[in-house]
Design an enzyme around this catalytic site. Structure first.
Site, PDB file in Angstrom:
ATOM      1  N   ASN A   1     -41.131  34.202  28.506  1.00 20.52           N
ATOM      2  CA  ASN A   1     -39.832  34.074  30.042  1.00 20.52           C
ATOM      3  C   ASN A   1     -38.597  33.146  30.663  1.00 20.52           C
ATOM      4  O   ASN A   1     -39.322  31.970  30.646  1.00 20.52           O
ATOM      5  CB  ASN A   1     -39.767  34.711  31.049  1.00 20.52           C
ATOM      6  CG  ASN A   1     -40.596  36.728  30.509  1.00 20.52           C
ATOM      7  OD1 ASN A   1     -39.719  36.937  30.555  1.00 20.52           O
ATOM      8  ND2 ASN A   1     -41.858  36.222  30.415  1.00 20.52           N
TER       9      ASN A   1
ATOM     10  N   ASP B   1     -46.792  42.750  33.814  1.00 18.06           N
ATOM     11  CA  ASP B   1     -46.774  43.830  34.153  1.00 18.06           C
ATOM     12  C   ASP B   1     -45.972  45.439  32.858  1.00 18.06           C
ATOM     13  O   ASP B   1     -45.652  46.093  33.529  1.00 18.06           O
ATOM     14  CB  ASP B   1     -45.745  43.836  34.842  1.00 18.06           C
ATOM     15  CG  ASP B   1     -43.981  43.343  34.566  1.00 18.06           C
ATOM     16  OD1 ASP B   1     -44.478  42.434  32.981  1.00 18.06           O
ATOM     17  OD2 ASP B   1     -43.436  43.152  34.807  1.00 18.06           O
TER      18      ASP B   1
ATOM     19  N   ASP C   1     -44.755  37.407  39.927  1.00 12.44           N
ATOM     20  CA  ASP C   1     -43.534  36.526  39.849  1.00 12.44           C
ATOM     21  C   ASP C   1     -42.567  37.969  40.956  1.00 12.44           C
ATOM     22  O   ASP C   1     -41.551  38.075  40.803  1.00 12.44           O
ATOM     23  CB  ASP C   1     -42.568  36.592  39.224  1.00 12.44           C
ATOM     24  CG  ASP C   1     -41.025  35.790  38.701  1.00 12.44           C
ATOM     25  OD1 ASP C   1     -41.043  35.199  40.051  1.00 12.44           O
ATOM     26  OD2 ASP C   1     -40.585  36.062  38.205  1.00 12.44           O
TER      27      ASP C   1
ATOM     28  N   ALA D   1     -32.720  35.073  36.938  1.00 14.79           N
ATOM     29  CA  ALA D   1     -31.960  35.438  38.176  1.00 14.79           C
ATOM     30  C   ALA D   1     -31.937  34.643  39.636  1.00 14.79           C
ATOM     31  O   ALA D   1     -32.485  34.462  40.718  1.00 14.79           O
ATOM     32  CB  ALA D   1     -32.782  36.500  39.004  1.00 14.79           C
TER      33      ALA D   1
ATOM     34  N   HIS E   1     -44.111  30.867  33.884  1.00 19.30           N
ATOM     35  CA  HIS E   1     -43.627  32.695  33.166  1.00 19.30           C
ATOM     36  C   HIS E   1     -43.317  32.601  31.719  1.00 19.30           C
ATOM     37  O   HIS E   1     -42.170  32.274  31.290  1.00 19.30           O
ATOM     38  CB  HIS E   1     -42.904  33.637  33.956  1.00 19.30           C
ATOM     39  CG  HIS E   1     -42.013  32.478  34.761  1.00 19.30           C
ATOM     40  ND1 HIS E   1     -40.289  32.516  33.704  1.00 19.30           N
ATOM     41  CD2 HIS E   1     -41.537  32.882  35.413  1.00 19.30           C
ATOM     42  CE1 HIS E   1     -39.697  32.185  34.107  1.00 19.30           C
ATOM     43  NE2 HIS E   1     -39.759  32.759  35.798  1.00 19.30           N
TER      44      HIS E   1
END
Length: 407
Positions: free
Chosen positions: A239, A268, A294, A160, A236
């Site tokens: 990812n 999560d 995050d 992102a 992370h």
């Protein structure tokens, strides 16, 4: 920053309103938090107690000290978040000082008593100005530091982040951002395989800033070389990096293997399958695992439309995704949820969760002399959880943010 479509959920823990003073444990007195299961660096003490005096943990209580009965509850250190972009509808990248403080307050209400503000990719001039603004909040004690995530990351693994704003990690530009933070830069995530990457890792290490490897398309060998140059954190893990392969192991294997690296994990249930989390914790061990959020603006706030840097994000059912391509865009996680999931879904020992969520991040940030464990002389930062690991109280510097007697 775009406003969310909803208000904070009614199920949020009771707490003082943002911008108001938290309730002191005992104004001018010594208070004993007694009867709970206290998680210490040496293990769990059943029916233990934590003594709070003057905003710090004390070694002994005088006669007549106020006693708060917390039997049936867990007492653990306040959580420390290395990687957090916002919450409560506020962005750490673009919000005003008051908005940033609202985001900080939101995470405090969920147990994070120490938080680093993470930025996302932007123009260098904007990021430099932003670092200066955030540094003021660090200096007044509201934030623990600044983390630059981008712009020195791989377009192949941008996640992102705006591809148009990505850059190769020029050491001179890296240094300019570090200096703009006025001594508060704690970490920078970069792709070390890009031109200038290894030199930038060395520069960060020389300036006492954590070089974190993430949003990277590096090979196993390139990752090992970056670690040798001074990188110590995996941003992370799993990812925004190539997956683990049996012939082409990629960065995941190198980051898990090296004892010098601490791996960030977003627990999560969206970013990682439980088996992937178990693999990472088993390989890295409790000493090299750090739970992060995050989080972006929607954490602790609700579904709706937001902005992450220049990109539009839609949050639905608590999952944040880019409007354009559906990529996961940070999380809406708070660390109390990560703790409860680790205890009830992943079945991790509570002592290991505490290391991952408090002690290890505090050590990485260089603040473990003050926070990260329940020991005399340290700040009275702690979290009260019930037997089911639901948050019931938060104490920061000796003041209740969430009071277990009224929550």
């Amino acid at each position: 920053m775009a406003a969310a479509a909803s208000t904070p959920p009614a199920s949020a823990p009771a707490a003082a309103r943002p911008g108001t003073s938290a309730a002191p444990v005992g104004a001018g007195t010594c208070t004993v938090l007694a009867g709970g299961r206290v998680v210490l660096p040496t293990g769990v003490v059943d029916g233990g107690r934590v003594i709070v005096e003057g905003g710090r943990i004390a070694g002994a209580a005088p006669e007549g000290a106020t006693v708060v009965d917390l039997a049936g509850h867990w007492l653990v250190p306040g959580f420390v978040d290395l990687h957090n972009h916002g919450g409560g509808g506020a962005s750490f990248t673009s919000g005003t000082a008051d908005e940033v403080l609202r985001g900080v307050r939101t995470h405090r209400e969920h147990g994070t008593t120490t938080v680093v503000a993470s930025t996302v990719t932007g123009e260098l001039g904007f990021l430099a100005r932003r670092a200066g603004e955030l540094s003021e909040l660090v200096e007044q004690g509201d934030l623990a530091g600044v983390h630059f995530e981008g712009p020195f990351i791989s377009p192949c693994r941008k996640g992102a982040h705006s591809e148009a704003l990505l850059r190769h990690p020029d050491p001179a530009e890296v240094l300019a951002l570090v200096k703009a933070a006025r001594g508060t830069a704690k970490m920078m995530t970069l792709a070390a395989e890009l031109p200038g990457g290894l030199d930038s890792v060395r520069l960060l290490a020389d300036h006492g800033v954590i070089a974190a490897l993430g949003h990277t398309d590096a090979t196993y060998e390139q990752t090992a070389e970056a670690i040798e140059a001074g990188a110590t954190v995996a941003t992370h893990l799993f990812n925004a990096m190539p997956p683990l392969g049996h012939r082409v192991p990629g960065p995941v294997a190198a980051l898990l293997q090296d004892e010098r690296v601490t791996v960030e994990l977003i627990n999560d249930g969206t970013h990682l399958h439980p088996a992937a989390l178990e693999l990472a914790v088993r390989c890295a061990g409790a000493a090299r695992t750090a739970f992060i959020t995050d989080a972006m603006d929607a954490a602790g706030f609700g579904d709706g439309t937001y902005a992450l840097g220049p990109l539009a994000v839609e949050v639905k059912d608590g999952v944040a995704r880019l409007v354009d391509d559906g990529s996961i865009a940070g999380s809406t996680l708070t660390l109390d949820t990560a703790f409860k999931r680790a205890a009830t879904v992943d079945l991790m020992p509570v002592e290991d969760i505490v290391r991952a969520i408090s002690a290890n991040p505090a050590r990485l940030l260089g603040v473990d002399d003050r926070v990260g464990s329940l020991e005399p002389g340290k700040d009275a930062d702690l979290v009260v959880l019930d037997a089911d690991f639901t948050l019931k109280g938060v104490l920061r510097k000796g003041a209740w943010v969430v009071d277990p007697r009224t929550a």
